[in-house]
Structure formats: structure tokens, C-alpha cells
Scaffold this motif. Sequence first.
Motif, mmCIF file in Angstrom:
data_model
loop_
_atom_site.group_PDB
_atom_site.id
_atom_site.type_symbol
_atom_site.label_atom_id
_atom_site.label_comp_id
_atom_site.label_asym_id
_atom_site.label_seq_id
_atom_site.Cartn_x
_atom_site.Cartn_y
_atom_site.Cartn_z
ATOM 1 N N UNK A 70 0.674 -1.259 0.085
ATOM 2 C CA UNK A 70 0.002 -0.030 -0.079
ATOM 3 C C UNK A 70 0.872 1.306 0.063
ATOM 4 N N UNK A 71 1.983 1.244 -0.534
ATOM 5 C CA UNK A 71 2.813 2.367 -0.551
ATOM 6 C C UNK A 71 2.351 3.560 -1.454
ATOM 7 N N UNK A 72 1.470 3.035 -2.584
ATOM 8 C CA UNK A 72 0.820 4.388 -3.138
ATOM 9 C C UNK A 72 0.068 5.061 -2.307
ATOM 10 N N UNK A 73 -0.652 4.592 -1.356
ATOM 11 C CA UNK A 73 -1.635 5.032 -0.610
ATOM 12 C C UNK A 73 -1.043 5.792 0.491
ATOM 13 N N UNK A 74 -0.092 5.176 0.924
ATOM 14 C CA UNK A 74 0.783 5.843 1.903
ATOM 15 C C UNK A 74 1.387 7.224 1.217
ATOM 16 N N UNK A 75 1.897 7.359 0.134
ATOM 17 C CA UNK A 75 2.272 8.526 -0.618
ATOM 18 C C UNK A 75 1.275 9.457 -0.511
ATOM 19 N N UNK A 76 0.152 8.980 -0.948
ATOM 20 C CA UNK A 76 -1.077 10.096 -1.248
ATOM 21 C C UNK A 76 -1.578 10.573 0.071
ATOM 22 N N UNK A 77 -1.492 9.705 1.282
ATOM 23 C CA UNK A 77 -1.987 10.441 2.419
ATOM 24 C C UNK A 77 -0.858 11.321 2.981
ATOM 25 N N UNK A 78 0.374 11.324 2.743
ATOM 26 C CA UNK A 78 1.200 12.021 3.181
ATOM 27 C C UNK A 78 1.215 13.438 2.381
ATOM 28 N N UNK A 79 1.005 13.249 1.152
ATOM 29 C CA UNK A 79 0.959 14.496 0.130
ATOM 30 C C UNK A 79 -0.223 15.147 0.648
ATOM 31 N N UNK A 80 -1.369 14.686 0.955
ATOM 32 C CA UNK A 80 -2.596 15.567 1.211
ATOM 33 C C UNK A 80 -2.661 15.934 2.305
ATOM 34 N N UNK A 81 -1.894 15.351 3.464
ATOM 35 C CA UNK A 81 -1.614 15.989 4.540
ATOM 36 C C UNK A 81 -0.684 17.173 4.592
ATOM 37 N N UNK A 82 0.464 17.161 3.639
ATOM 38 C CA UNK A 82 1.338 18.122 3.715
ATOM 39 C C UNK A 82 0.514 19.184 2.957
ATOM 40 N N UNK A 83 -0.329 19.116 2.019
ATOM 41 C CA UNK A 83 -0.899 20.158 1.315
ATOM 42 C C UNK A 83 -1.951 20.721 2.265
ATOM 43 N N UNK A 84 -2.890 20.047 3.021
ATOM 44 C CA UNK A 84 -3.567 20.728 4.184
ATOM 45 C C UNK A 84 -2.745 21.518 5.058
ATOM 46 N N UNK A 85 -1.858 20.783 5.360
ATOM 47 C CA UNK A 85 -1.097 21.810 6.681
ATOM 48 C C UNK A 85 -0.502 23.143 5.967
ATOM 49 N N UNK A 86 0.008 23.044 4.755
ATOM 50 C CA UNK A 86 0.477 24.207 3.885
ATOM 51 C C UNK A 86 -0.342 25.218 3.868
ATOM 52 N N UNK A 87 -1.728 24.642 3.484
ATOM 53 C CA UNK A 87 -2.752 25.628 3.157
ATOM 54 C C UNK A 87 -3.216 26.229 4.386
ATOM 55 N N UNK A 88 -3.215 25.502 5.701
ATOM 56 C CA UNK A 88 -3.865 26.239 6.603
ATOM 57 C C UNK A 88 -2.866 27.245 7.381
ATOM 58 N N UNK A 89 -1.741 26.902 7.206
ATOM 59 C CA UNK A 89 -0.857 27.804 7.802
ATOM 60 C C UNK A 89 -0.348 29.177 6.546
ATOM 61 N N UNK A 90 -0.488 29.074 5.354
ATOM 62 C CA UNK A 90 -0.543 30.196 4.600
ATOM 63 C C UNK A 90 -1.602 31.241 4.892
#
Length: 90
Positions: A70-90
Motif C-alpha cells: 500500500x505504498x501508493x496510498x501511503x504516499x498519497x496520504x502524506x501528500x494530502x496531509x502536507x498540502x492541507x497543513x501548508x494551506x492552513x498555515x498560509x
Amino acid sequence: MSEEAVDNVATEGTWAIPMLVLFPSGLIVIITDLGVPWLVGAWICIGLAGLLIATGWIQAVRNGIRRATGWATCAAVHLVLAWQVARLLA
């Protein structure tokens, strides 16, 4: 490999659960005006997802990274988490 060892391997489901928790936070970020109550709700979802991701990594490391799937899902969840954190901090 015993049946118990196979059951403990990190799979797509290990990473899909945090992705489902991030879904409401993503909607909040995209749809709302990010007022204080919405921001609190989004950060709660992100914190819970982070806890679930850490639990997934503990399971993956404890039972062997090479056997995990499930490494593709792992990468996807990390990317989504990073995007949301960056969006909330901006």
C-alpha cells in the motif's frame, strides 16, 4: 509466514483510514472562509490523521517494512496531509 504475521502487515487499509479522516479537513479548506471554528475543526482532523499515520508507521516498522504493502496510498496520504497543513498555515 504465520497467519498472524500476515494479518499484522501494513496494507492499503492502514493508510486509507487517515485519508478518510483528512477528507472533512480538505472540504473545510476548499469550501469555507476558514473562520476560527472551521480552522479548529480542520486542525482537529489533521491532528487525528497525523496520529493515525504515526500508528500506521509503527505497524509497518514493527512488522517489517519489506512486507508492508500500500505504498501508493501511503504516499498519497502524506501528500494530502502536507498540502492541507501548508494551506492552513498560509
